[in-house]
Design a protein around this motif. Structure first.
Motif, PDB file in Angstrom:
ATOM      1  N   GLY A 100       0.684  -1.169  -0.037  1.00 32.94           N
ATOM      2  CA  GLY A 100       0.121  -0.019   0.029  1.00 32.94           C
ATOM      3  C   GLY A 100       0.890   1.232   0.218  1.00 32.94           C
ATOM      4  N   LEU A 101       1.748   1.329   0.811  1.00 35.62           N
ATOM      5  CA  LEU A 101       2.324   2.753   0.968  1.00 35.62           C
ATOM      6  C   LEU A 101       3.471   2.878  -0.053  1.00 35.62           C
ATOM      7  N   ASN A 105      -1.213   6.297  -4.576  1.00 38.67           N
ATOM      8  CA  ASN A 105      -0.449   7.736  -4.779  1.00 38.67           C
ATOM      9  C   ASN A 105      -1.984   8.476  -4.637  1.00 38.67           C
ATOM     10  N   PRO A 106      -1.528   9.931  -4.307  1.00 41.77           N
ATOM     11  CA  PRO A 106      -2.500  10.875  -4.088  1.00 41.77           C
ATOM     12  C   PRO A 106      -3.717  10.746  -5.280  1.00 41.77           C
ATOM     13  N   CYS A 128      -4.585   5.522   3.026  1.00 40.67           N
ATOM     14  CA  CYS A 128      -5.071   6.658   2.611  1.00 40.67           C
ATOM     15  C   CYS A 128      -4.722   7.870   2.849  1.00 40.67           C
ATOM     16  N   LYS A 129      -4.730   8.073   4.522  1.00 36.55           N
ATOM     17  CA  LYS A 129      -4.579   9.305   5.007  1.00 36.55           C
ATOM     18  C   LYS A 129      -3.089   9.689   4.777  1.00 36.55           C
ATOM     19  N   VAL A 130      -2.193   8.836   4.861  1.00 37.19           N
ATOM     20  CA  VAL A 130      -0.714   9.148   4.432  1.00 37.19           C
ATOM     21  C   VAL A 130      -0.546   9.279   3.144  1.00 37.19           C
ATOM     22  N   LYS A 131      -1.086   8.809   2.227  1.00 35.43           N
ATOM     23  CA  LYS A 131      -0.844   9.061   0.879  1.00 35.43           C
ATOM     24  C   LYS A 131      -1.817   9.909   0.077  1.00 35.43           C
ATOM     25  N   GLY A 132      -2.877  10.386   0.787  1.00 37.89           N
ATOM     26  CA  GLY A 132      -3.845  11.325   0.121  1.00 37.89           C
ATOM     27  C   GLY A 132      -4.751  10.438  -0.762  1.00 37.89           C
ATOM     28  N   ALA A 133      -4.998   9.372  -0.550  1.00 39.26           N
ATOM     29  CA  ALA A 133      -5.988   8.801  -1.402  1.00 39.26           C
ATOM     30  C   ALA A 133      -7.450   8.694  -0.870  1.00 39.26           C
ATOM     31  N   THR A 134      -8.256   7.906  -1.578  1.00 41.11           N
ATOM     32  CA  THR A 134      -9.635   7.962  -0.804  1.00 41.11           C
ATOM     33  C   THR A 134     -10.044   6.653  -0.604  1.00 41.11           C
ATOM     34  N   THR A 159      -9.598   2.875  -8.913  1.00 39.67           N
ATOM     35  CA  THR A 159      -9.370   1.938  -7.838  1.00 39.67           C
ATOM     36  C   THR A 159      -8.155   1.363  -8.025  1.00 39.67           C
ATOM     37  N   LYS A 160      -7.370   1.190  -6.857  1.00 39.47           N
ATOM     38  CA  LYS A 160      -5.985   0.426  -6.917  1.00 39.47           C
ATOM     39  C   LYS A 160      -5.977  -0.984  -5.983  1.00 39.47           C
ATOM     40  N   VAL A 161      -6.735  -0.708  -5.035  1.00 46.00           N
ATOM     41  CA  VAL A 161      -6.672  -1.876  -4.260  1.00 46.00           C
ATOM     42  C   VAL A 161      -8.190  -1.936  -3.581  1.00 46.00           C
TER      43      VAL A 161
END
Ligand SMILES: Cc1ncc(COP(=O)(O)O)c(C=O)c1O
Length: 401
Positions: A100-101, A105-106, A128-134, A159-161
């Motif tokens: 994930g990390l 990406n944002p 999501c919080k760390v990477k700016g994702a939703t 959608t990535k994951v």
């Protein structure tokens, strides 16, 4: 299945003839063969693996790696696709922290659901919080189920994951996972499947499912505590970074560089969980011998009988009357789940009460918690009888107040 014969394999059941153990979704009891395998390692080996340059260590290493083989074949994976962890929580976190990390990406989207155990959705909330994702949630249907159509409504090219449970630990619903995995792959997303409540109770074949990651714990499938598995497709694991560093996972270390061993070893820093892996392999053999299809069918028949008797009692709310696995979520109207559980305890019935580390579905059900009875292959109709007596006793006791 000869249930009485199987029950005799479990010291806790032999020693507690009166006990109705209905907390199997939290932890399964351990049969003699698992306890003996763990004892055998400690009594006759008790040495480290991989690093010892002597016969006893070679033999312990063979036992440890043979355990990996057995567990791999239990889920139809390859040897190098089975990473040993402390449990499902660590496996699920490993996927989020490593895959994930580094890959989110944002602007990207991760899909999860309100049916998740905290160990499945919390790591992705953090990513999501760390990477700016939703983080997006699949809307549940009126029964609280994940449907393929609802999944499609949140799936997109962003959608990535997909971080999703195979079987809910509160509702006992089986996710239509094959279709979901296929759809996720069509948009290039990977699927991290939480198999903690599935692998102990049904045949799970990672190749057939085509899931990218599968996490589960040993202790829920009659194995020891402190051991779990992360299955990952080899090409994904090969490209992932370790999240823990140190002994046994290193290949070459200099003052200016470090390289790691190949998967699965690069994810297993430190002395591995040797006795746990050996015990878990024994548990897999034991369950395979009984037959996972037999187990699934039997558990369903027990829960159906219990649900039909529960329905006859006024003032009981059953949240998942149509679930397909051995989990019943209910409340006695006006009685706090923990109060109910203590009356069950007085009647030698072990059940769970609370939010079951799944606060999202508890909120969705609009309750403070639920009482959960969960069956395994060693439960009997006698256990159901005691369970129903427990419900009646709890209801009668609290109706005085
Ligand atoms: C569905 C589900 N996922 C994950 C977990 C976490 O398992 P563990 O506590 O063994 O890490 C559990 C445990 O109850 C579970 O039911």
């Amino acid at each position: 299945m000869d249930i009485l014969k199987l029950r005799n394999d479990f010291p806790v059941l032999r020693e507690n003839k009166e006990l109705a153990y209905l907390d199997n979704a939290a932890m399964a009891l351990k049969p003699d063969c698992v306890i003996n395998a763990v004892n055998n390692y400690y009594e006759h080996y008790g040495v480290n693996v991989h690093r010892g340059v002597y016969q006893l260590s070679y033999e312990a290493t063979d036992m440890y790696e043979e355990a990996r083989n057995t567990i791999a074949s239990f889920i139809n994976a390859s040897f190098e696709e089975v990473v040993f962890t402390r449990g499902a929580s660590q496996s699920l976190n490993l996927v989020a922290s490593s895959y994930g990390l580094h890959n989110i990406n944002p602007g990207d989207e991760v899909i999860t659901t309100e049916l998740e155990h905290h160990s499945s959705n919390m790591p992705w909330f953090n990513v999501c919080k760390v990477k700016g994702a939703t983080l997006k949630y699949v809307p549940l249907d009126s029964e609280g189920r994940i449907t393929v159509d609802a999944f499609k409504s949140v799936l997109s090219n962003k959608t990535k994951v997909v971080a999703i449970t195979y079987v809910s630990n509160v509702m006992g619903y089986v996710t239509p996972i094959k279709e979901i995995i296929k759809l996720a792959h069509e948009v290039g997303a990977i699927v991290s499947l939480d198999g903690a409540q599935a692998v102990p109770h049904m045949n799970v074949d990672v190749k057939d499912l085509d899931c990218d990651f599968l996490s589960f714990s040993g202790h829920k499938l009659c194995g020891p505590t402190g051991i779990g598995v992360l299955y990952g497709k080899k090409e994904l694991l090969d490209n992932m970074e370790p999240i823990e560093f140190g002994g046994d996972m290193a290949d070459t270390v200099t003052k200016t560089s470090q390289t790691y061993k190949a998967t699965p070893y690069k994810f297993e820093a430190g002395t591995p969980i040797i006795a746990g892996a050996i015990g878990l392999a024994e548990a897999c053999k034991y369950l395979k011998n009984i037959g996972l299809d037999n187990i699934a069918k039997y558990e369903k028949s027990l829960r159906d009988k219990a649900v039909s008797l529960l329905k006859e009692i006024d003032g009981v709310t059953i949240y998942n009357p149509n679930a397909e696995t051995g989990i019943i979520a209910f409340n006695i109207d006006g009685v706090h789940p923990h109060d109910a559980a203590s009356v069950f305890d007085d009647h030698k019935v072990c059940i769970r009460a609370g939010h079951h580390c799944a606060q999202l579905i508890t909120a969705w059900l609009n309750t403070i918690g639920t009482v959960r009875a969960s069956f395994y292959f060693y439960n009997t109709e006698e256990d159901i009888k005691k369970f129903i007596e427990g419900v009646k006793a709890a209801k009668d006791f609290f109706s005085q107040f």
